[in-house]
Write a protein that holds these residues in place. Structure first.
Motif, mmCIF file in Angstrom:
data_model
loop_
_atom_site.group_PDB
_atom_site.id
_atom_site.type_symbol
_atom_site.label_atom_id
_atom_site.label_comp_id
_atom_site.label_asym_id
_atom_site.label_seq_id
_atom_site.Cartn_x
_atom_site.Cartn_y
_atom_site.Cartn_z
ATOM 1 N N SER A 118 27.139 85.845 -30.083
ATOM 2 C CA SER A 118 25.764 86.086 -29.637
ATOM 3 C C SER A 118 24.856 86.421 -30.806
ATOM 4 C CB SER A 118 25.735 87.224 -28.610
ATOM 5 O OG SER A 118 26.334 86.829 -27.391
ATOM 6 N N PHE A 119 25.325 87.265 -31.728
ATOM 7 C CA PHE A 119 24.524 87.606 -32.904
ATOM 8 C C PHE A 119 24.301 86.372 -33.776
ATOM 9 C CE2 PHE A 119 26.148 91.790 -31.724
ATOM 10 C CZ PHE A 119 25.033 92.587 -31.924
ATOM 11 N N LEU A 120 25.343 85.571 -33.934
ATOM 12 C CA LEU A 120 25.223 84.392 -34.794
ATOM 13 C C LEU A 120 24.256 83.376 -34.197
ATOM 14 C CD1 LEU A 120 28.968 83.930 -35.833
ATOM 15 C CD2 LEU A 120 27.137 85.112 -37.060
ATOM 16 N N PHE A 121 24.308 83.195 -32.856
ATOM 17 C CA PHE A 121 23.389 82.260 -32.214
ATOM 18 C C PHE A 121 21.936 82.655 -32.466
ATOM 19 C CE2 PHE A 121 26.850 81.301 -28.911
ATOM 20 C CZ PHE A 121 27.254 80.162 -29.592
ATOM 21 N N ILE A 122 21.648 83.951 -32.386
ATOM 22 C CA ILE A 122 20.268 84.414 -32.554
ATOM 23 C C ILE A 122 19.839 84.316 -34.012
ATOM 24 C CG2 ILE A 122 18.713 86.385 -32.349
ATOM 25 C CD1 ILE A 122 19.510 85.072 -29.684
ATOM 26 N N LEU A 123 20.670 84.811 -34.925
ATOM 27 C CA LEU A 123 20.275 84.831 -36.336
ATOM 28 C C LEU A 123 20.222 83.424 -36.924
ATOM 29 C CD1 LEU A 123 22.270 87.959 -37.582
ATOM 30 C CD2 LEU A 123 19.883 87.812 -36.863
ATOM 31 N N ALA A 124 21.049 82.514 -36.397
ATOM 32 C CA ALA A 124 21.018 81.136 -36.892
ATOM 33 C C ALA A 124 19.964 80.304 -36.167
ATOM 34 C CB ALA A 124 22.401 80.493 -36.725
ATOM 35 N N GLY A 125 19.844 80.503 -34.852
ATOM 36 C CA GLY A 125 18.950 79.664 -34.056
ATOM 37 C C GLY A 125 17.530 80.176 -33.966
ATOM 38 N N GLY A 126 17.335 81.485 -34.178
ATOM 39 C CA GLY A 126 15.995 82.052 -34.069
ATOM 40 C C GLY A 126 14.958 81.351 -34.928
ATOM 41 N N PRO A 127 15.247 81.114 -36.232
ATOM 42 C CA PRO A 127 14.252 80.421 -37.063
ATOM 43 C C PRO A 127 13.917 79.017 -36.560
ATOM 44 C CG PRO A 127 15.872 81.533 -38.435
ATOM 45 C CD PRO A 127 16.380 81.629 -37.021
ATOM 46 N N LEU A 128 14.894 78.334 -35.972
ATOM 47 C CA LEU A 128 14.608 77.016 -35.403
ATOM 48 C C LEU A 128 13.648 77.133 -34.225
ATOM 49 C CD1 LEU A 128 18.205 75.508 -35.486
ATOM 50 C CD2 LEU A 128 16.246 74.691 -36.803
ATOM 51 N N ILE A 129 13.860 78.159 -33.390
ATOM 52 C CA ILE A 129 13.014 78.355 -32.210
ATOM 53 C C ILE A 129 11.620 78.797 -32.618
ATOM 54 C CG2 ILE A 129 12.776 79.676 -30.062
ATOM 55 C CD1 ILE A 129 15.023 77.507 -30.198
ATOM 56 N N GLU A 130 11.525 79.576 -33.694
ATOM 57 C CA GLU A 130 10.217 80.062 -34.143
ATOM 58 C C GLU A 130 9.371 78.968 -34.778
ATOM 59 O OE1 GLU A 130 8.403 83.025 -33.979
ATOM 60 O OE2 GLU A 130 9.838 83.364 -32.369
ATOM 61 N N THR A 131 9.958 77.786 -35.016
ATOM 62 C CA THR A 131 9.145 76.703 -35.558
ATOM 63 C C THR A 131 8.168 76.163 -34.534
ATOM 64 O OG1 THR A 131 10.827 75.063 -34.941
ATOM 65 C CG2 THR A 131 10.967 76.017 -37.151
ATOM 66 N N THR A 132 8.375 76.474 -33.269
ATOM 67 C CA THR A 132 7.446 76.057 -32.214
ATOM 68 C C THR A 132 7.366 77.146 -31.177
ATOM 69 O OG1 THR A 132 7.032 74.491 -30.410
ATOM 70 C CG2 THR A 132 9.324 74.790 -31.074
ATOM 71 N N HIS A 133 6.201 77.347 -30.619
ATOM 72 C CA HIS A 133 6.027 78.326 -29.555
ATOM 73 C C HIS A 133 5.816 77.663 -28.209
ATOM 74 C CE1 HIS A 133 4.650 81.322 -32.852
ATOM 75 N NE2 HIS A 133 5.962 81.262 -32.758
ATOM 76 N N ASN A 134 6.202 76.406 -28.094
ATOM 77 C CA ASN A 134 6.129 75.760 -26.782
ATOM 78 C C ASN A 134 7.225 76.314 -25.894
ATOM 79 O OD1 ASN A 134 4.043 74.060 -27.652
ATOM 80 N ND2 ASN A 134 5.524 72.618 -28.532
ATOM 81 N N ASP A 135 6.953 76.372 -24.580
ATOM 82 C CA ASP A 135 7.957 76.873 -23.653
ATOM 83 C C ASP A 135 9.167 75.950 -23.626
ATOM 84 O OD1 ASP A 135 5.551 78.020 -21.178
ATOM 85 O OD2 ASP A 135 6.321 78.957 -22.979
ATOM 86 N N LEU A 136 10.357 76.539 -23.637
ATOM 87 C CA LEU A 136 11.581 75.753 -23.523
ATOM 88 C C LEU A 136 11.920 75.544 -22.048
ATOM 89 C CD1 LEU A 136 13.822 77.496 -26.199
ATOM 90 C CD2 LEU A 136 12.663 75.307 -26.389
#
Length: 454
Positions: free
Chosen positions: A357-375
Motif C-alpha cells: 500500500s505504501f509503495l503504490f502511493i509513493l510510486a503512483g502518487g506522482p503519476l496521479i498528480e500529473t492530472t487533476h481530472n476525476d478518475l
C-alpha cells in the motif's frame, strides 16, 4: 474611503496557515485511535476533518486522491491518509500518516489477541464471544448487501456475482482465480459492452467548496510530488529491499516452510488481492490460514473478525489476529516465548500486508498528480467488485454454519444463536444501527445467556 467602508474579507476566502509536520503528526495519531466504522466511516471522518473543518485539502483534490486509492488493492482509507500525508509533507509525511493509521490498531489487537488466546475459556470471555459470533454472521451478510446494492446495477453483474458464489461454494475455486476471471470478463465487457461496466466512481460530486484550502483545486503540485523516473525507480528499489531482506532473512534462518516465512509469503499475496475491501480478501485468508496452513480454527477466525470490527483502523487488521494466534499456537519461538511469538507474527503479517500500500502511493502518487481530472473505476474493477459480492455471501454462509451448528450438521441446532443472528440482522438492515453498537449489545446478550440463563 474610511475604514468602515472597506469591504470585509470572508475568512473562508483565505487558505488556512501552513501546517507543520508535527501538527499533522498529532492529527494522524489521533485519527489512528478514533478511526472506527470501516472504510466508509474512516473516509467520512477524514473528509469532515481535512476538507470541512481544517481545510487542509479541497473537496476536488480529496476525491481525486480517493478515486485513485479505490483503484488499488489494499485498504483505501489507510492509502488515502498516506496520500494526503505525502502530498503535504513528502515521503516522511505519507509514511507517518499511513503507519499511525495502523499502529494503534496493531498494538490493541496484540493485547486483545493475547487475552483471547490465554483466557478464552473463562466463562465471562466465552459468554461474550457466544453473543458476538452470531452478530458477525449478520455483519458479513450486511456487508454483502451494502456492496451489492452499489455494485450490481444490471443483469450481467448479477450473473458475475452468482457465478463467483457457485465457484467458491460448490467448486472450492481459489479466490485469486475468481478475481482473475472476473477481471478478464470486465476487460472484455468494457470493450464490447461498455455501458454495462462503466458505473463511474460513485463518490459524489467534487463541486462542493468549504472555503479556500491549503491544497486547493488550483494549487500547483509541489515539487516533491512531480513525476520523475528517478523517483519511481528509487521507490521500486527501496520497496524491493524492504520486502526481500526480511523474507530472505527468515528463509535463511528458519527455512521456506517455517510458519513465519510462509506467513510473510501468504500475506504478501493477500495484500495484492484486497480489491473491494477487507471482506473480499477474508475468504482467501480463510482458505489459506484455516484450510491450508491450520494456523487457527474456523471458530477462532470468526472471533478474530469480531475483534477486528471493534478496534480502530482498517478491518484488514484482522490479519494481525491471524498472525498472533498462528505464531502462538505454533510456538514458533519455543514453548517459553508464546506471547513473543504471537506478537512477532502479528507484526510480521502487518508489515507484509501493508508494505504494498505504501509503495503504490509513493510510486503512483506522482503519476496521479500529473492530472487533476476525476478518475473512473475501470471495467475490470467493476467486474471484480461484482464477483466479490458472491464471495462475501459464501463467507456469511460459512460463518452461519459454524455458529448455528457448532458441532456440525450431525449435532444440535443452536436456536439461541439463531435468534441473536436475526436480531443483529434486523438492527443492521432495518434500523441502520452502528456495527460496534450491535456487537456490544450481542456480547451482553451472550454473556447473560451463558452466565445467568444456562
Amino acid at each position: 474611503m474610511n475604514h468602515s467602508e472597506l469591504p470585509l474579507t470572508n475568512p473562508l476566502d483565505l487558505p488556512p496557515p501552513p501546517v507543520s509536520f508535527w501538527a499533522a503528526f498529532a492529527f494522524w495519531l489521533k485519527l489512528g485511535f478514533i478511526s472506527f466504522g470501516g472504510p466508509a466511516g474512516q473516509i467520512s471522518l477524514m473528509h469532515q476533518e481535512l476538507v470541512e473543518n481544517r481545510r487542509w485539502i479541497s473537496e476536488r483534490r480529496f476525491l481525486h486522491a480517493l478515486n485513485f486509492c479505490m483503484l488499488l488493492p489494499g485498504p483505501e482509507a489507510q492509502q488515502l491518509a498516506t496520500y494526503i500525508g505525502w502530498l503535504m509533507h513528502r515521503s516522511i509525511g505519507g509514511i507517518t500518516a499511513g503507519v499511525l493509521f495502523v499502529l494503534p490498531s496493531l498494538l490493541i489487537l496484540i493485547g486483545l489477541s493475547w487475552v483471547y488466546i490465554s483466557f478464552g475459556d473463562v466463562p465471562i470471555i466465552a459468554g461474550l464471544f457466544y453473543g458476538i459470533k452470531p452478530a458477525v454472521t449478520a455483519i458479513v451478510l450486511h456487508a454483502a448487501h451494502r456492496i451489492g446494492s452499489r455494485a450490481l446495477k444490471n443483469g450481467i453483474l448479477w450473473a458475475i456475482a452468482a457465478a463467483s458464489f457457485v465457484a467458491i461454494f460448490a467448486l472450492n475455486a481459489p479466490f485469486p482465480l475468481i478475481v482473475a476471471v472476473a477481471a478478464l470478463i470486465g476487460y472484455l465487457g468494457g470493450r464490447f459492452l461498455p455501458e454495462k461496466f462503466s458505473l463511474g466512481g460513485g463518490h459524489g460530486s467534487a463541486d462542493k467548496s468549504f472555503g479556500a484550502a491549503l491544497i486547493d483545486d488550483h494549487t500547483p503540485t509541489p515539487e516533491h510530488a512531480r513525476f520523475k523516473w528517478a523517483g519511481l525507480i528509487r521507490v521500486a528499489i527501496i520497496g524491493a529491499l524492504l520486502w526481500s531482506i526480511p523474507m530472505g532473512l527468515m528463509t535463511a534462518t528458519y527455512g521456506w516452510h517455517h510458519p513465519l516465512t510462509q506467513m510473510g509469503w501468504f500475506f504478501t499475496k493477500a495484500s495484492l488481492l484486497t480489491f473491494g475491501g477487507a471482506y473480499a480478501v477474508l475468504p482467501y485468508v480463510y482458505q489459506g490460514a484455516v484450510g491450508h496452513y491450520g494456523w487457527l480454527t474456523p471458530t477462532q477466525m470468526i472471533d478474530g473478525l469480531a475483534l477486528g470490527e471493534t478496534t480502530p483502523g482498517p478491518l484488514i487488521m484482522v490479519v494481525a489476529f491471524v498472525g498472533f494466534v498462528g505464531g502462538y499456537v505454533k510456538a514458533v519461538f519455543g514453548p517459553d516465548s508464546l506471547f513473543l511469538a504471537g506478537a512477532a507474527a502479528a507484526t510480521l503479517v502487518t508489515w507484509f500486508t501493508f508494505l504494498p500500500s505504501f509503495l503504490f502511493i509513493l510510486a503512483g502518487g506522482p503519476l496521479i498528480e500529473t492530472t487533476h481530472n476525476d478518475l473512473k473505476f475501470t471495467a475490470p474493477l467493476t467486474a471484480i467488485t461484482a464477483a466479490v459480492v458472491g464471495v462475501i455471501i459464501n463467507l456469511a454462509l460459512f460463518f452461519g454454519y459454524h455458529v448455528l451448528w457448532p458441532h456440525g450438521f450431525s449435532g444440535s441446532f443452536d436456536a439461541v444463536s439463531a435468534l441473536i443472528t436475526v436480531a443483529a440482522a434486523i438492527a443492521l438492515f432495518r434500523y441502520k444501527r452502528n456495527v460496534i453498537h450491535v456487537i456490544v449489545a450481542c456480547a451482553v446478550v451472550g454473556l447473560v445467556v451463558k452466565t445467568v440463563l444456562i
